[in-house]
Design a protein around this motif. Structure first.
Motif, PDB file in Angstrom:
ATOM      1  N   ALA A 252      -7.512   1.574  10.206  1.00 49.35           N
ATOM      2  CA  ALA A 252      -8.481   0.781  10.128  1.00 49.35           C
ATOM      3  C   ALA A 252      -8.168   0.352  11.624  1.00 49.35           C
ATOM      4  O   ALA A 252      -9.199   0.095  12.437  1.00 49.35           O
ATOM      5  N   GLY A 253      -7.665  -0.862  11.220  1.00 44.70           N
ATOM      6  CA  GLY A 253      -7.237  -1.667  11.970  1.00 44.70           C
ATOM      7  C   GLY A 253      -6.161  -1.900  13.295  1.00 44.70           C
ATOM      8  O   GLY A 253      -6.012  -2.617  14.158  1.00 44.70           O
ATOM      9  N   ARG A 254      -5.140  -0.307  13.328  1.00 45.74           N
ATOM     10  CA  ARG A 254      -4.896   0.146  14.223  1.00 45.74           C
ATOM     11  C   ARG A 254      -3.565  -1.296  14.215  1.00 45.74           C
ATOM     12  O   ARG A 254      -3.101  -0.825  15.407  1.00 45.74           O
ATOM     13  N   ASP A 255      -2.914  -0.912  12.772  1.00 42.87           N
ATOM     14  CA  ASP A 255      -1.664  -2.017  12.917  1.00 42.87           C
ATOM     15  C   ASP A 255      -0.440  -1.428  12.734  1.00 42.87           C
ATOM     16  O   ASP A 255      -0.585  -1.080  11.522  1.00 42.87           O
ATOM     17  N   LEU A 256       0.390  -0.934  13.855  1.00 43.85           N
ATOM     18  CA  LEU A 256       0.900  -0.002  13.594  1.00 43.85           C
ATOM     19  C   LEU A 256       2.558  -0.539  12.222  1.00 43.85           C
ATOM     20  O   LEU A 256       2.825  -0.201  11.599  1.00 43.85           O
ATOM     21  N   THR A 257       2.327  -1.722  12.747  1.00 43.65           N
ATOM     22  CA  THR A 257       3.193  -2.927  11.592  1.00 43.65           C
ATOM     23  C   THR A 257       3.727  -1.798  10.116  1.00 43.65           C
ATOM     24  O   THR A 257       3.503  -1.213   8.965  1.00 43.65           O
ATOM     25  N   THR A 258       1.756  -2.617  10.144  1.00 43.76           N
ATOM     26  CA  THR A 258       1.030  -2.572   8.491  1.00 43.76           C
ATOM     27  C   THR A 258       1.087  -1.077   8.392  1.00 43.76           C
ATOM     28  O   THR A 258       1.649  -0.747   6.753  1.00 43.76           O
ATOM     29  N   VAL A 259       0.681   0.338   9.076  1.00 47.21           N
ATOM     30  CA  VAL A 259       0.616   1.538   7.956  1.00 47.21           C
ATOM     31  C   VAL A 259       2.195   2.090   8.687  1.00 47.21           C
ATOM     32  O   VAL A 259       2.386   2.912   7.519  1.00 47.21           O
ATOM     33  N   SER A 260       3.660   1.687   9.659  1.00 51.09           N
ATOM     34  CA  SER A 260       4.562   2.208   9.002  1.00 51.09           C
ATOM     35  C   SER A 260       5.305   1.876   7.435  1.00 51.09           C
ATOM     36  O   SER A 260       5.583   2.531   7.380  1.00 51.09           O
ATOM     37  N   ASN A 261       5.174   0.105   7.409  1.00 54.43           N
ATOM     38  CA  ASN A 261       5.546  -0.350   6.057  1.00 54.43           C
ATOM     39  C   ASN A 261       5.163   0.066   4.935  1.00 54.43           C
ATOM     40  O   ASN A 261       5.949   0.582   4.098  1.00 54.43           O
ATOM     41  N   ALA A 262       3.873   0.534   5.411  1.00 55.77           N
ATOM     42  CA  ALA A 262       2.574   1.116   3.928  1.00 55.77           C
ATOM     43  C   ALA A 262       3.540   2.053   3.421  1.00 55.77           C
ATOM     44  O   ALA A 262       4.044   3.177   2.951  1.00 55.77           O
ATOM     45  N   ALA A 263       3.709   3.645   5.137  1.00 52.76           N
ATOM     46  CA  ALA A 263       3.843   4.871   4.845  1.00 52.76           C
ATOM     47  C   ALA A 263       5.632   5.196   4.052  1.00 52.76           C
ATOM     48  O   ALA A 263       5.246   6.017   3.143  1.00 52.76           O
ATOM     49  N   ILE A 264       5.830   4.184   4.610  1.00 51.41           N
ATOM     50  CA  ILE A 264       7.732   4.233   4.471  1.00 51.41           C
ATOM     51  C   ILE A 264       7.728   4.259   2.719  1.00 51.41           C
ATOM     52  O   ILE A 264       8.319   4.518   1.953  1.00 51.41           O
ATOM     53  N   ALA A 265       7.193   2.844   2.328  1.00 53.45           N
ATOM     54  CA  ALA A 265       7.729   2.177   1.411  1.00 53.45           C
ATOM     55  C   ALA A 265       6.358   3.473   0.009  1.00 53.45           C
ATOM     56  O   ALA A 265       6.895   3.984  -1.086  1.00 53.45           O
ATOM     57  N   LEU A 266       5.210   3.667   0.527  1.00 54.96           N
ATOM     58  CA  LEU A 266       4.778   4.903  -0.277  1.00 54.96           C
ATOM     59  C   LEU A 266       5.590   5.901  -0.748  1.00 54.96           C
ATOM     60  O   LEU A 266       5.182   6.679  -1.607  1.00 54.96           O
ATOM     61  N   ALA A 267       5.939   6.789   0.674  1.00 55.48           N
ATOM     62  CA  ALA A 267       6.424   7.666   0.422  1.00 55.48           C
ATOM     63  C   ALA A 267       7.848   7.500   0.370  1.00 55.48           C
ATOM     64  O   ALA A 267       7.726   8.597  -1.264  1.00 55.48           O
ATOM     65  N   ILE A 268       9.005   6.409  -0.730  1.00 52.46           N
ATOM     66  CA  ILE A 268      10.017   5.788  -1.349  1.00 52.46           C
ATOM     67  C   ILE A 268       9.139   5.804  -2.928  1.00 52.46           C
ATOM     68  O   ILE A 268      10.074   6.977  -3.692  1.00 52.46           O
ATOM     69  N   THR A 269       8.109   5.321  -3.463  1.00 53.08           N
ATOM     70  CA  THR A 269       7.679   5.157  -4.083  1.00 53.08           C
ATOM     71  C   THR A 269       7.210   6.744  -5.116  1.00 53.08           C
ATOM     72  O   THR A 269       7.815   7.517  -6.204  1.00 53.08           O
ATOM     73  N   PHE A 270       7.700   7.977  -4.146  1.00 48.71           N
ATOM     74  CA  PHE A 270       7.358   9.615  -4.043  1.00 48.71           C
ATOM     75  C   PHE A 270       8.664   9.748  -4.734  1.00 48.71           C
ATOM     76  O   PHE A 270       9.065  10.919  -5.593  1.00 48.71           O
ATOM     77  N   LEU A 271       9.246   9.406  -4.487  1.00 45.50           N
ATOM     78  CA  LEU A 271      10.883   9.801  -4.714  1.00 45.50           C
ATOM     79  C   LEU A 271      11.487  10.183  -6.114  1.00 45.50           C
ATOM     80  O   LEU A 271      12.407  11.029  -6.406  1.00 45.50           O
TER      81      LEU A 271
END
Length: 427
Positions: A252-271
């Protein structure tokens, strides 16, 4: 005929020992020369190399038990180069050759004079990782000298950013030297014959029968904190939901850093779920919570806590390093259980974990550096960023702390996981 072969082996051992002692004497003389000319770092490094070389002879109380003299020459050459050229330790390529050469000797001694057994691929990887670990440990030692003795080995009159950039180049050179040392060890590993088994000092140990099941492994969280597994699972799901909220907030805030970190972290939690479904490796809820907490704390740090709370970065590095160490422990033990070509005594697993985590820490810092510099060049906010020399070195220190935690807990809580991985390898 048998006596002739035995006499030949004895002569070869004596010849190797004589030449190895000659090279060692040269190293001692060069160490003294470096000390007299105030080249203290080369003095300490060369003295450390001499101690490594003499360790087998001291352990077996036999002057004939020495590493191959040809490999000791690889240690001698950069030390001679440093004595002749007199260039700065931090800018001379000799240091990276020396680090790789010492790592090479360490791995050869482990293979020949201990109960450890390795196949070709494992041996080459171990040399590369050991080179990176020694490079990381050496720079941490210099930084500690700067802090405690008020020397200026690391900064050398430069700014934090400039010194950190030089450190990253040093690590990159060490990685290249490690790859070359791994190639050399690969050739050496294939060349020496089965007769060398007698020089290793101990027979190949027999492994415990794979049919024997280990004692039940206690739950990591439940038994330590008296928390039910159901509660642990709910806490993991709660952190996943928080990561999803952070991801939506970043979008929503177009914050690339937050999007990248959250997306990668969320993907890792499903590993863990993927491993359970596809690899049939059921993981204890405590281990899943451990992994989820690590990436969740990192995302919170990236969202602002790194800047507001100084120790937050050290906390996340410690937890992340403990996960890397746990993964290294579980995989190495699984390989050990799976194949007779590799054997690592439990007493030596602690050292292997430290090497694995320190090497991974160096690789991680190089990756952070590459991402940070690339983002700066294109004018973007870096997903991973470095904040000067002290930040990098402290990260490596806390990597070791995390490795120690995982190494201590590993023998209690990761044995069952190693068995399951070994079972999947056999299947």
């Amino acid at each position: 005929m048998a006596d002739g072969r035995f006499d030949g082996r004895v002569d070869k051992t004596r010849r190797n020992a004589a030449l190895a002692w000659l090279v060692t004497a040269a190293l001692v003389a060069l160490a003294i020369a470096h000390g007299l000319f105030d080249a203290y770092r080369w003095f300490v490094f060369t003295a450390f190399a001499v101690a490594i070389v003499l360790l087998p002879a001291a352990a077996f109380r036999n002057p004939l038990v020495m590493p191959p003299w040809e490999l000791l020459c690889l240690v001698l050459l950069p030390v001679i180069d440093a004595a002749i050229s007199g260039v700065s330790f931090l800018t001379s390529i000799a240091v990276y050759v020396a680090v790789a050469a010492v790592a090479l000797v360490v791995c050869v001694e482990i293979d020949r004079f201990t109960a450890v057994r390795m196949n070709h691929a494992f041996a080459v990887v171990l040399v590369v990782l050991t080179t990176l670990a020694v490079a990381g440990a050496w720079h941490v030692a210099q930084w500690l000298a700067d802090v405690t003795l008020e020397t200026d080995y690391i900064l050398d009159g430069r700014s934090q950013d400039a010194a950190n950039r030089a450190l990253m180049y040093n690590f990159a050179y060490a990685a290249v030297a490690g790859l070359l040392a791994g190639a050399v060890f690969g050739r050496y590993f294939q060349s020496y014959g089965a007769d060398d088994n007698e020089a290793r000092g101990s027979p190949t140990p027999r492994k415990t029968s794979p049919d024997g099941e280990p004692a039940p492994v206690p739950s990591l969280i439940r038994d330590l904190l008296d928390v039910p597994d159901g509660t642990v699972r709910r806490l993991s799901r709660l952190m996943q939901a928080a990561l999803a909220v952070l991801l939506l907030y970043g979008i929503a805030g177009r914050d690339l850093t937050t999007v990248s970190n959250a997306a990668i972290a969320l993907a890792i939690t499903f590993l863990p779920a993927v491993l359970e479904r596809d690899a049939k490796l059921p993981l204890e809820p405590g281990l899943v919570f451990w992994l989820t907490a690590a990436v969740f704390l990192h995302v919170l740090g990236s969202a602002g806590l790194y800047a507001q709370i100084g120790p937050w970065d050290s906390l996340t590095h410690t937890i992340s390093a403990s996960i890397v160490a746990a993964a290294g422990y579980a995989v190495v033990r699984a390989i050990d259980l799976h194949t007779d070509e590799i054997y690592i005594p439990p007493a030596m697993l602690f050292a292997f974990i430290l090497v694995f985590v320190l090497a991974f820490g160096v690789i991680w810092e190089l990756m952070e550096f590459g991402i940070d510099r690339s983002a700066q060049r294109v004018g973007l906010d870096a997903v991973l960023a470095q904040h000067g020399l002290t930040d990098t070195i402290v990260d490596l220190v806390y990597d070791v702390v995390g490795a120690v935690i995982a190494a201590i807990w590993g023998s209690f809580y990761l044995t069952a996981l190693s068995r399951r991985i070994a079972g999947r390898l056999e299947g």
